[in-house]
Write a protein that holds these residues in place. Sequence first.
Motif, PDB file in Angstrom:
ATOM      1  N   TYR A 102       0.813  12.412  -2.191  1.00 27.65           N
ATOM      2  CA  TYR A 102       1.800  11.071  -2.254  1.00 27.65           C
ATOM      3  C   TYR A 102       2.421  11.422  -0.888  1.00 27.65           C
ATOM      4  CZ  TYR A 102       0.175   8.992  -6.588  1.00 27.65           C
ATOM      5  OH  TYR A 102      -0.014   8.906  -7.419  1.00 27.65           O
ATOM      6  N   ARG A 103       2.951  11.600   0.237  1.00 23.02           N
ATOM      7  CA  ARG A 103       4.671  11.362   1.642  1.00 23.02           C
ATOM      8  C   ARG A 103       5.752  10.909   0.762  1.00 23.02           C
ATOM      9  NH1 ARG A 103       4.195  14.726   5.499  1.00 23.02           N
ATOM     10  NH2 ARG A 103       1.480  14.233   5.493  1.00 23.02           N
ATOM     11  N   ASN A 104       6.251  11.677   0.556  1.00 25.27           N
ATOM     12  CA  ASN A 104       7.539  10.800  -0.174  1.00 25.27           C
ATOM     13  C   ASN A 104       8.569  10.495   0.891  1.00 25.27           C
ATOM     14  OD1 ASN A 104       9.134  13.464   0.211  1.00 25.27           O
ATOM     15  ND2 ASN A 104       9.093  13.717  -1.513  1.00 25.27           N
ATOM     16  N   LEU A 105      10.156  10.184   0.453  1.00 28.21           N
ATOM     17  CA  LEU A 105      10.402   9.476   1.698  1.00 28.21           C
ATOM     18  C   LEU A 105      11.264  10.801   2.143  1.00 28.21           C
ATOM     19  CD1 LEU A 105      12.623   7.046  -0.098  1.00 28.21           C
ATOM     20  CD2 LEU A 105      10.909   6.143   1.231  1.00 28.21           C
ATOM     21  N   ASN A 147       9.759  13.431   3.069  1.00 31.41           N
ATOM     22  CA  ASN A 147       8.680  13.765   4.510  1.00 31.41           C
ATOM     23  C   ASN A 147       7.430  15.361   4.017  1.00 31.41           C
ATOM     24  OD1 ASN A 147       6.901  12.665   6.483  1.00 31.41           O
ATOM     25  ND2 ASN A 147       8.361  14.513   8.134  1.00 31.41           N
ATOM     26  N   ASN A 167       2.894   7.972   4.919  1.00 36.83           N
ATOM     27  CA  ASN A 167       3.739   7.050   3.568  1.00 36.83           C
ATOM     28  C   ASN A 167       3.276   6.287   4.005  1.00 36.83           C
ATOM     29  OD1 ASN A 167       4.675   6.234   5.839  1.00 36.83           O
ATOM     30  ND2 ASN A 167       6.085   7.405   6.714  1.00 36.83           N
ATOM     31  N   SER A 222      -1.734   6.620  -0.812  1.00 34.83           N
ATOM     32  CA  SER A 222      -1.616   7.845  -1.501  1.00 34.83           C
ATOM     33  C   SER A 222      -3.040   8.584  -0.956  1.00 34.83           C
ATOM     34  CB  SER A 222      -1.358   8.173  -3.006  1.00 34.83           C
ATOM     35  OG  SER A 222      -2.567   7.489  -3.287  1.00 34.83           O
ATOM     36  N   SER A 258       8.029   8.811  -4.584  1.00 36.13           N
ATOM     37  CA  SER A 258       8.645   8.323  -3.284  1.00 36.13           C
ATOM     38  C   SER A 258       9.747   9.540  -3.444  1.00 36.13           C
ATOM     39  CB  SER A 258       8.432   7.131  -3.023  1.00 36.13           C
ATOM     40  OG  SER A 258       9.601   6.782  -3.419  1.00 36.13           O
TER      41      SER A 258
END
Length: 357
Positions: A79-82, A84, A132, A137, A343
């Motif tokens: 996953y790309r989280n908040l 980045n 994101n 994902s 995230s």
Amino acid sequence: MSGMNFQFPVTHNPNSQLDGIDWNNLPFGKIFTDHMFVMEYADGAWQQGQIVPFGPISMHPATSAIHYGQSIFEGMKAYRNLQNEVVLFRPELNAQRFSESAARMCMPTIAEDLFLEAVHQLVALDAAWVTNKPGYSLYIRPFMFATDEFVGIKPSDTYKFVIINSPVGAYYAEPVRVKIEEFYTRAAVGGVGRAKAAGNYGASLYPAKLAQQQGFHQLVWTDAKTHTFIEESGTMNIMFVINDTLITPSEDSDTILRGTTKRTVLELAASWGVPIEERAVTVTEIIEALKSGTLQDAFGAGTAATIAHISTIGFRNELFELPAIESRTLSLRIKTELDNIKSGATSDTHQWVRKIC
Ligand code: COI
């Protein structure tokens, strides 16, 4: 394995496909990133792994996996989280299960640190493919198959371990309708149901197709001997909420896959003080709970779908509609919390998240 270099050589793909991706129309599992990881087993040892451009694998027609099914896989997500960053979720559990599947299928195991390093380096290289966009994902598919060129039956002496990555959105577009299956079987005691063996999925397709012809999405599998105990749902573990207790079939029987998502759901719920029962679950008690209105929720838990709410359960000639999705406070809370942990919106107090880059 001694002397194995964990810094895998990379042959870069000169023709990236990334710019051509239509992120708004992304089918599950049909688009793949620019690179893949490949490692061969020969002479009793895993050879140097490498990262190469994504592409076809050529095979001898007698490749033993095709004939006898020594083939296993895993499913995990990045996953790309908040912040980045690109992160994995509890990948150690997949590495461990891959070893267990290999052992059961008489295949060589892969050291868990090697498995994790291969995933890590491949995902890092194709990190630009991890979006994101909410609900999206990178689905990671490690797999291993027997490569001896031999139609005699014996454990293969050679294998190929490959990892491919696919950017994905939602797995199910809607809550699922399931049917309790009382004839066909996913796994029998003493069989390979606990392993993530390719053949388990192949064998499930025909019974699932029959159910789909009757308007269901998936089957609820019951035990092979008596068909009175609930085991799994489709390709997922199954969980119920009855009288505010979270109930799921125990893993004591070797017929049930040890799901990462299910384990996570149980640990989260336990941390909130939710009563939990991991035990044999009978078809009868589920039908009675449906009839008496004490069944508040039922859902599948798996990597691909995360939480797949069940809207309808079919049993013999009856159809039971489950409570409205909006009323399912526990599974909705779990889904939100899992999304938030992945995230980075909520702090990862359980230490489930592993940063890639
Ligand atoms: C999962 O539910 O995560 C799976 O194993 C699904 C996969 C067969 C696509």
